[in-house]
Enzyme design. Structure first.
Site, PDB file in Angstrom:
ATOM      1  N   GLU A 194      -3.781   0.295   8.370  1.00 44.42           N
ATOM      2  CA  GLU A 194      -2.567   0.687   9.104  1.00 44.42           C
ATOM      3  C   GLU A 194      -2.660   0.218  10.541  1.00 44.42           C
ATOM      4  O   GLU A 194      -3.708   0.364  11.173  1.00 44.42           O
ATOM      5  CB  GLU A 194      -2.374   2.211   9.127  1.00 44.42           C
ATOM      6  CG  GLU A 194      -1.806   2.798   7.865  1.00 44.42           C
ATOM      7  CD  GLU A 194      -1.608   4.306   7.968  1.00 44.42           C
ATOM      8  OE1 GLU A 194      -1.318   4.816   9.075  1.00 44.42           O
ATOM      9  OE2 GLU A 194      -1.756   4.985   6.937  1.00 44.42           O
TER      10      GLU A 194
ATOM     11  N   HIS B 199      -2.876  11.050   0.406  1.00 35.56           N
ATOM     12  CA  HIS B 199      -2.318  10.875   1.755  1.00 35.56           C
ATOM     13  C   HIS B 199      -1.652  12.182   2.181  1.00 35.56           C
ATOM     14  O   HIS B 199      -0.446  12.259   2.354  1.00 35.56           O
ATOM     15  CB  HIS B 199      -1.338   9.691   1.781  1.00 35.56           C
ATOM     16  CG  HIS B 199      -1.062   9.140   3.159  1.00 35.56           C
ATOM     17  ND1 HIS B 199      -1.209   7.806   3.479  1.00 35.56           N
ATOM     18  CD2 HIS B 199      -0.641   9.742   4.294  1.00 35.56           C
ATOM     19  CE1 HIS B 199      -0.886   7.611   4.751  1.00 35.56           C
ATOM     20  NE2 HIS B 199      -0.542   8.775   5.273  1.00 35.56           N
TER      21      HIS B 199
ATOM     22  N   TYR C  30      -3.975   2.501  15.972  1.00 39.66           N
ATOM     23  CA  TYR C  30      -2.679   2.230  16.601  1.00 39.66           C
ATOM     24  C   TYR C  30      -2.767   2.048  18.108  1.00 39.66           C
ATOM     25  O   TYR C  30      -1.901   1.438  18.700  1.00 39.66           O
ATOM     26  CB  TYR C  30      -1.724   3.406  16.340  1.00 39.66           C
ATOM     27  CG  TYR C  30      -1.268   3.534  14.915  1.00 39.66           C
ATOM     28  CD1 TYR C  30      -2.064   4.156  13.963  1.00 39.66           C
ATOM     29  CD2 TYR C  30      -0.051   3.023  14.503  1.00 39.66           C
ATOM     30  CE1 TYR C  30      -1.647   4.269  12.645  1.00 39.66           C
ATOM     31  CE2 TYR C  30       0.374   3.139  13.192  1.00 39.66           C
ATOM     32  CZ  TYR C  30      -0.421   3.757  12.262  1.00 39.66           C
ATOM     33  OH  TYR C  30       0.004   3.863  10.963  1.00 39.66           O
TER      34      TYR C  30
ATOM     35  N   ASN D 278      -7.523   2.501  10.059  1.00 36.67           N
ATOM     36  CA  ASN D 278      -6.189   2.669  10.631  1.00 36.67           C
ATOM     37  C   ASN D 278      -6.352   2.829  12.133  1.00 36.67           C
ATOM     38  O   ASN D 278      -7.109   3.693  12.581  1.00 36.67           O
ATOM     39  CB  ASN D 278      -5.515   3.949  10.114  1.00 36.67           C
ATOM     40  CG  ASN D 278      -5.192   3.893   8.638  1.00 36.67           C
ATOM     41  OD1 ASN D 278      -5.368   2.864   7.985  1.00 36.67           O
ATOM     42  ND2 ASN D 278      -4.701   5.008   8.109  1.00 36.67           N
TER      43      ASN D 278
ATOM     44  N   GLU E 126      -7.431   8.908   6.232  1.00 38.69           N
ATOM     45  CA  GLU E 126      -7.646   9.532   7.537  1.00 38.69           C
ATOM     46  C   GLU E 126      -8.225  10.946   7.483  1.00 38.69           C
ATOM     47  O   GLU E 126      -7.564  11.930   7.841  1.00 38.69           O
ATOM     48  CB  GLU E 126      -6.334   9.548   8.339  1.00 38.69           C
ATOM     49  CG  GLU E 126      -5.784   8.158   8.622  1.00 38.69           C
ATOM     50  CD  GLU E 126      -4.676   8.159   9.658  1.00 38.69           C
ATOM     51  OE1 GLU E 126      -4.221   9.242  10.060  1.00 38.69           O
ATOM     52  OE2 GLU E 126      -4.277   7.063  10.084  1.00 38.69           O
TER      53      GLU E 126
ATOM     54  N   ARG F 259       0.853  -1.183   0.000  1.00 46.27           N
ATOM     55  CA  ARG F 259       0.000   0.000   0.000  1.00 46.27           C
ATOM     56  C   ARG F 259       0.894   1.239   0.000  1.00 46.27           C
ATOM     57  O   ARG F 259       1.706   1.417   0.914  1.00 46.27           O
ATOM     58  CB  ARG F 259      -0.903  -0.004   1.237  1.00 46.27           C
ATOM     59  CG  ARG F 259      -1.681   1.289   1.442  1.00 46.27           C
ATOM     60  CD  ARG F 259      -2.568   1.217   2.695  1.00 46.27           C
ATOM     61  NE  ARG F 259      -3.379   2.415   2.858  1.00 46.27           N
ATOM     62  CZ  ARG F 259      -3.144   3.372   3.763  1.00 46.27           C
ATOM     63  NH1 ARG F 259      -2.131   3.276   4.603  1.00 46.27           N
ATOM     64  NH2 ARG F 259      -3.934   4.433   3.827  1.00 46.27           N
TER      65      ARG F 259
HETATM   66  C1  GBH Z   1      -1.106   7.541  10.471  1.00 42.18           C
HETATM   67  O1  GBH Z   1      -1.659   8.573  11.190  1.00 42.18           O
HETATM   68  C2  GBH Z   1      -0.691   8.060   9.122  1.00 42.18           C
HETATM   69  O2  GBH Z   1      -1.579   7.629   8.118  1.00 42.18           O
HETATM   70  C3  GBH Z   1       0.717   7.729   8.775  1.00 42.18           C
HETATM   71  O3  GBH Z   1       1.111   8.516   7.715  1.00 42.18           O
HETATM   72  C4  GBH Z   1       1.603   7.878   9.997  1.00 42.18           C
HETATM   73  O4  GBH Z   1       2.947   7.665   9.693  1.00 42.18           O
HETATM   74  C5  GBH Z   1       1.165   6.869  11.019  1.00 42.18           C
HETATM   75  O5  GBH Z   1      -0.183   6.969  11.292  1.00 42.18           O
HETATM   76  C6  GBH Z   1       1.890   6.969  12.354  1.00 42.18           C
HETATM   77  O6  GBH Z   1       1.599   8.175  12.984  1.00 42.18           O
HETATM   78  O7  GBH Z   1      -0.499  15.529  18.144  1.00 42.18           O
HETATM   79  O8  GBH Z   1      -1.277  13.305  18.424  1.00 42.18           O
HETATM   80  O9  GBH Z   1      -1.709  14.426  16.425  1.00 42.18           O
HETATM   81  C7  GBH Z   1      -1.977   8.186  12.511  1.00 42.18           C
HETATM   82  C8  GBH Z   1      -2.086   9.328  13.361  1.00 42.18           C
HETATM   83  C9  GBH Z   1      -0.598  11.146  12.896  1.00 42.18           C
HETATM   84  C10 GBH Z   1      -1.106  10.347  15.092  1.00 42.18           C
HETATM   85  C11 GBH Z   1       0.368  12.122  13.506  1.00 42.18           C
HETATM   86  C12 GBH Z   1      -0.112  11.296  15.639  1.00 42.18           C
HETATM   87  C13 GBH Z   1       0.877  13.486  15.390  1.00 42.18           C
HETATM   88  C14 GBH Z   1       0.784  13.700  16.826  1.00 42.18           C
HETATM   89  N1  GBH Z   1      -0.846   9.997  13.739  1.00 42.18           N
HETATM   90  N2  GBH Z   1      -0.038  12.473  14.828  1.00 42.18           N
HETATM   91  S1  GBH Z   1      -0.756  14.284  17.484  1.00 42.18           S
END
Ligand code: GBH
Length: 540
Positions: free
Chosen positions: A405, A146, A335, A333, A191, A101
């Site tokens: 993701e 993206h 985490y 997605n 997202e 992807r």
């Molecule tokens: C995904 O976003 C993205 O699709 C991907 O590009 C990214 O590399 C991956 O996750 C890992 O982060 O102040 O909490 O917002 C998931 C969400 C995006 C969460 C960036 C954290 C920055 C800190 N993430 N974000 S925050």
């Protein structure tokens, strides 16, 4: 010995062999379950101005406001996949996955965003990548958007201006025309919550507008309409001959009630509706439109704040119909998990008024005992994945899901034992959800390689492959997790080396409260149920 007895013994033997003679049999995925790895253009490509590429909002943000990046870095070069795409495909092959992807950089193809100028070097780059993947029987899964919006379109207001709907659909049309003969899985927009709230409501993602409570809802409205137009275009003009699948990728953390109190359970439901339902309800629910609880809260708050109309725009009945059902699968997605509780009448959390957070009325925290990662926002809580998948199952009538993701950050180089544990425990939770009825078609690990992690710069890494950013070729080396993931893919089984699963207890979602709040939500869906199979036309 009866035939079926020898058959049973034979299959048990095969299972043991497949698991590499593990002490005990690890849980297994069905044979048609798809595995993949992911990346995104701005994070890995580099070559930010090579061969006529135009500027995106991330080029602008990183160049004009380097201080917004934790390490003041940018992705001008990053992992340099613009030059290293052959090695990237080799890595995908080493992992043995079905899917890669990746996203296409809008400004590499259309330097100023418009179809009046198509960059042939951009077309060539993605042709090379796609053809190399197909040569090795790997299915390309392309993310159309993206986050790297053409800077010119941001000057028009970006996603807050409805003209974006036409321009992004024009761009998507070029992709279907140029690559659709070979690309059989598309996701439209990655997202939307991050695009709209983190980009417009606060200043965390580009364009870092930091304007709470109004533009993020305009953005969301246009993202949903644009997604629907892209899908209708594909379904009408391309899908009949190209025969691919198309969907959206939505993100959320699981929102776990902080305590057993009814208030906290309501907070969990509110958070899931505001983060996920905002974009999922219009597309996947039986009746379409925004979640009722979101409409009611934002309408009431707007009125109380003295706005003559709601800050959440309204869809016409035709628009509701046009958006509903526009996804062949539910791309998710996720985490991590957050603990949630209600804000109170005095706004003790001190949210700006108006703002998304004030409208949602939820305060988030972490459990001190949770394991940490390199990202402040990411704590491995595998049961959260189970709970989230079960919530999606119930809320949207068990759609076919692709986990687009999931992964964890660290800074440990190739000895990434925490990542090995993370993937195993999250995949075990996913298997639990499948056992309990969820239709999970595939799992795409984030990420193929270390890369530019947005405002965190290079300070935290998600790769299965380590990238030596100081070396001229951006040398890639498999981490322990890459070897482990390759085994998972090969055996279609969890790869526990230790005796116990780290987090065996599953916390079930409080479904009763769910029903109290959303009493008119979907119980069944008329949406066509399309099941992804391993058979993609192009491989036949
Ligand atoms: C995904 O976003 C993205 O699709 C991907 O590009 C990214 O590399 C991956 O996750 C890992 O982060 O102040 O909490 O917002 C998931 C969400 C995006 C969460 C960036 C954290 C920055 C800190 N993430 N974000 S925050």
């Amino acid at each position: 010995m009866k035939f079926y007895q020898s058959l049973a013994i034979a299959s048990v033997t095969v299972l043991y062999l497949q698991n590499g003679w593990c002490e005990k049999l690890n849980p297994m995925f069905p044979p048609d379950f798809l595995f993949g790895v992911g990346s995104s253009a701005y994070q890995v490509e580099g070559g930010w101005n090579k061969h006529g590429k135009g500027e995106s909002i991330w080029d602008v943000l990183t160049h004009q406001y380097p201080e917004k990046m934790k390490d003041k870095s940018n992705a001008d070069v990053t992992s340099d996949s613009y030059h290293n795409w052959r090695r990237d495909v080799e890595m995908v092959r080493e992992l043995g996955v079905d899917i890669y992807r990746f996203s296409i950089s809008w400004t590499r193809l259309l330097p100023n965003g418009f179809v009046t100028n198509v960059n042939k070097h951009g077309i060539a780059y993605y042709n090379n990548l796609i053809n190399e993947l197909l040569r090795h029987n790997i299915t390309p899964m392309v993310t159309i958007y993206h986050w790297d919006l053409p800077a010119r379109l941001q000057e028009l207001g970006g996603w807050t201006n409805p003209v974006i709907i036409d321009y992004v659909t024009d761009y998507a049309k070029i992709l279907f025309e140029q690559f659709g003969d070979r690309v059989k899985i598309w996701t439209t927009i990655n997202e939307p919550w991050h695009i709209c709230e983190q980009g417009y409501g606060v200043d965390i993602m580009a364009p870092a507008m930091n304007f709470p409570g109004i533009p993020s809802y305009l953005c969301g409205h246009n993202v949903l309409k644009a997604h629907a137009e892209i899908v209708h275009l594909y379904r009408e003009r391309f899908q009949p001959t190209q025969k691919g699948k198309i969907g959206i990728t939505i993100d959320t953390s699981y929102a776990q009630a902080k305590t057993d109190s009814d208030d906290d359970k309501v907070a969990s439901e509110l958070a899931l509706q505001f983060y996920l339902g905002w974009f999922a309800h219009p597309i996947f629910s039986k009746n379409g439109n925004y979640p009722q609880v979101m409409i009611d809260r934002i309408d009431a708050n707007s009125k109380q704040q003295g706005f003559p109309r709601s800050r959440l725009p309204k869809f016409t009945p035709e628009e509701i119909k046009r958006i509903r059902g526009t996804s062949d699968f539910f791309g998710i997605n996720s985490y991590t998990t957050v603990l949630v509780t209600r804000n109170d009448c005095n706004n003790s959390a001190n949210f700006p008024i108006p703002s998304f957070n004030h409208d949602m009325d939820v305060v988030e925290s972490f459990d001190e005992n949770w394991t940490k990662s390199a990202s402040f926002w990411l704590h491995p809580v595998p049961s959260g994945m189970y709970n989230l998948l079960m919530w999606i199952n119930k809320e949207y009538d068990n759609p076919p899901v692709i986990i687009t993701e999931n992964g964890v950050s660290d800074n440990n180089g190739v000895n990434d034992t925490d990542r090995v544990t993370y993937f195993n425990s999250y995949l075990a939770s996913i298997l639990d959800a499948m056992k309990d009825g969820c239709k999970i078609m595939g799992y795409i690990a984030w990420s193929l390689m270390d890369s530019f992690e947005w405002t965190a710069g290079f300070s935290e890494q998600f790769g299965l492959y380590h990238v030596d950013f100081s070396s001229p070729n951006k040398t890639r080396t498999p981490k322990a997790s890459a070897k482990m993931f390759a085994r998972i893919v090969r055996h279609h089984a969890i790869d526990w080396k230790g005796p116990d699963r780290p987090e065996p207890s599953i916390i079930k979602h409080p479904s009763i409260i769910h029903e109290q709040i959303i009493n008119n939500s979907s119980k069944s869906s008329s949406r066509a149920k399309i099941v992804l199979t391993k058979k993609f036309e192009v491989h036949d």
